[in-house]
Design a protein around this motif. Structure first.
Motif, PDB file in Angstrom:
ATOM      1  N   ALA A   1       3.809  -8.516  -4.202  1.00  0.00           N
ATOM      2  CA  ALA A   1       2.794  -7.670  -3.544  1.00  0.00           C
ATOM      3  C   ALA A   1       3.176  -6.193  -3.569  1.00  0.00           C
ATOM      4  O   ALA A   1       2.444  -5.356  -3.073  1.00  0.00           O
ATOM      5  CB  ALA A   1       2.572  -8.130  -2.105  1.00  0.00           C
ATOM      6  N   GLY A   2       4.344  -5.882  -4.106  1.00  0.00           N
ATOM      7  CA  GLY A   2       4.737  -4.477  -4.233  1.00  0.00           C
ATOM      8  C   GLY A   2       5.227  -3.827  -2.959  1.00  0.00           C
ATOM      9  O   GLY A   2       5.286  -2.610  -2.865  1.00  0.00           O
ATOM     10  N   LEU A   3       5.571  -4.635  -1.954  1.00  0.00           N
ATOM     11  CA  LEU A   3       6.050  -4.057  -0.690  1.00  0.00           C
ATOM     12  C   LEU A   3       7.478  -3.529  -0.804  1.00  0.00           C
ATOM     13  O   LEU A   3       7.894  -2.700  -0.011  1.00  0.00           O
ATOM     14  CB  LEU A   3       5.973  -5.098   0.429  1.00  0.00           C
ATOM     15  N   LYS A  14       9.118  -0.006   0.059  1.00  0.00           N
ATOM     16  CA  LYS A  14       8.289   0.984  -0.631  1.00  0.00           C
ATOM     17  C   LYS A  14       7.392   1.746   0.347  1.00  0.00           C
ATOM     18  O   LYS A  14       7.052   2.899   0.132  1.00  0.00           O
ATOM     19  CB  LYS A  14       7.437   0.267  -1.691  1.00  0.00           C
ATOM     20  N   TYR A  15       7.012   1.108   1.444  1.00  0.00           N
ATOM     21  CA  TYR A  15       6.036   1.702   2.370  1.00  0.00           C
ATOM     22  C   TYR A  15       6.691   2.315   3.609  1.00  0.00           C
ATOM     23  O   TYR A  15       6.018   2.494   4.627  1.00  0.00           O
ATOM     24  CB  TYR A  15       5.016   0.634   2.785  1.00  0.00           C
ATOM     25  N   GLY A  32      -3.446  -7.434  -1.071  1.00  0.00           N
ATOM     26  CA  GLY A  32      -2.581  -6.295  -1.353  1.00  0.00           C
ATOM     27  C   GLY A  32      -2.480  -5.397  -0.135  1.00  0.00           C
ATOM     28  O   GLY A  32      -2.995  -5.724   0.945  1.00  0.00           O
ATOM     29  N   ASN A  54      -0.671   2.200  -3.179  1.00  0.00           N
ATOM     30  CA  ASN A  54      -1.321   0.897  -3.187  1.00  0.00           C
ATOM     31  C   ASN A  54      -0.426  -0.114  -3.867  1.00  0.00           C
ATOM     32  O   ASN A  54       0.445   0.243  -4.666  1.00  0.00           O
ATOM     33  CB  ASN A  54      -2.664   0.963  -3.934  1.00  0.00           C
ATOM     34  N   SER A  55      -0.654  -1.391  -3.558  1.00  0.00           N
ATOM     35  CA  SER A  55       0.054  -2.449  -4.260  1.00  0.00           C
ATOM     36  C   SER A  55      -0.198  -2.323  -5.757  1.00  0.00           C
ATOM     37  O   SER A  55      -1.276  -1.882  -6.175  1.00  0.00           O
ATOM     38  CB  SER A  55      -0.444  -3.822  -3.784  1.00  0.00           C
ATOM     39  N   THR A  58      -1.465  -7.211  -9.619  1.00  0.00           N
ATOM     40  CA  THR A  58      -0.829  -8.536  -9.572  1.00  0.00           C
ATOM     41  C   THR A  58      -1.847  -9.583  -9.990  1.00  0.00           C
ATOM     42  O   THR A  58      -3.005  -9.263 -10.284  1.00  0.00           O
ATOM     43  CB  THR A  58      -0.322  -8.868  -8.148  1.00  0.00           C
ATOM     44  N   TYR A  61      -4.343  -9.209  -7.107  1.00  0.00           N
ATOM     45  CA  TYR A  61      -4.845  -7.885  -6.720  1.00  0.00           C
ATOM     46  C   TYR A  61      -5.170  -7.030  -7.940  1.00  0.00           C
ATOM     47  O   TYR A  61      -4.302  -6.738  -8.758  1.00  0.00           O
ATOM     48  CB  TYR A  61      -3.816  -7.150  -5.851  1.00  0.00           C
TER      49      TYR A  61
END
Length: 200
Positions: A1-3, A14-15, A32, A54-55, A58, A61
């Motif tokens: 999810a790119g977190l 990342k956030y 996402g 943003n994510s 994926t 997403y």
């Protein structure tokens, strides 16, 4: 999810130092996340951070084919949607009791998003910032909505930089008045021509 991102063999948030917004699809599933810095000049190790993150793309997403808050707006029983630029604008409009407000996910309106929106509405009210970038984006959105068989009007936000600030300054009634006065797409295009040329 790119977190998280890997840096020097370690997983890094990342956030960090951001307000995080879940991005939910029309079926109500979180797909996402979006993160906004909490201060305009927030720095990380001396580097200015991007305002929004943003994510990444994926399996679940795809930012070009999903729309923020459409999961709520589609249930408003209104065949009209209000298209804003950012999450905070949408949240402010929803808090003001207007549930048919949406936003794209950090991109200009895409063909896929337009076709998705047309399933739930007949008309889209474009409520972008009225600076040069917002005007260009509005013109592009008008053409995409028209190509998809929909109608559009443009909400002029004057005296504030965006719907969030407009509602803070002029209240819910002021925003509803601006919506009621939204001008048809063709009239909006003609108004820009009048500003640019002496049509007499």
């Amino acid at each position: 999810a790119g977190l998280a991102v890997m840096r020097n063999g370690k997983a890094i948030d990342k956030y960090r130092n951001r307000v995080i917004f879940p991005i939910i699809n029309v079926r109500g599933k979180v797909i996402g996340f979006g993160g906004r810095v909490m201060g305009p000049t927030e720095l990380d190790n001396g580097i200015k951070l991007a305002k929004y993150l943003n994510s990444p793309q994926t399996v679940v997403y795809d930012k070009s084919s999903n729309v923020f808050a459409l999961n709520i707006a589609k249930n408003s029983n209104d065949r009209q949607l209000i298209l804003c630029e950012g999450y905070m604008d949408v949240i402010s409009v929803h808090q003001a009791g207007i549930p048919n407000c949406i936003a794209t996910l950090g991109t200009a309106l895409t063909d896929q998003q337009t076709k998705l929106l047309m399933r739930y509405c007949d008309e889209i009210l474009i409520c972008y910032d009225m600076d040069e970038a917002g005007t260009k984006a509005a013109l592009r959105a008008i053409d995409m909505i028209s190509a998809a068989g929909g109608r559009s009007r443009v909400v002029r936000i004057t005296g504030a930089k965006d719907p969030d600030e407009y509602i803070s300054k002029y209240g819910v009634s002021g925003f509803k008045t601006a919506i009621d006065k939204a001008i048809p797409a063709t009239a909006f295009k003609l108004s820009l021509i009048r500003q640019k040329y002496d049509i007499t």
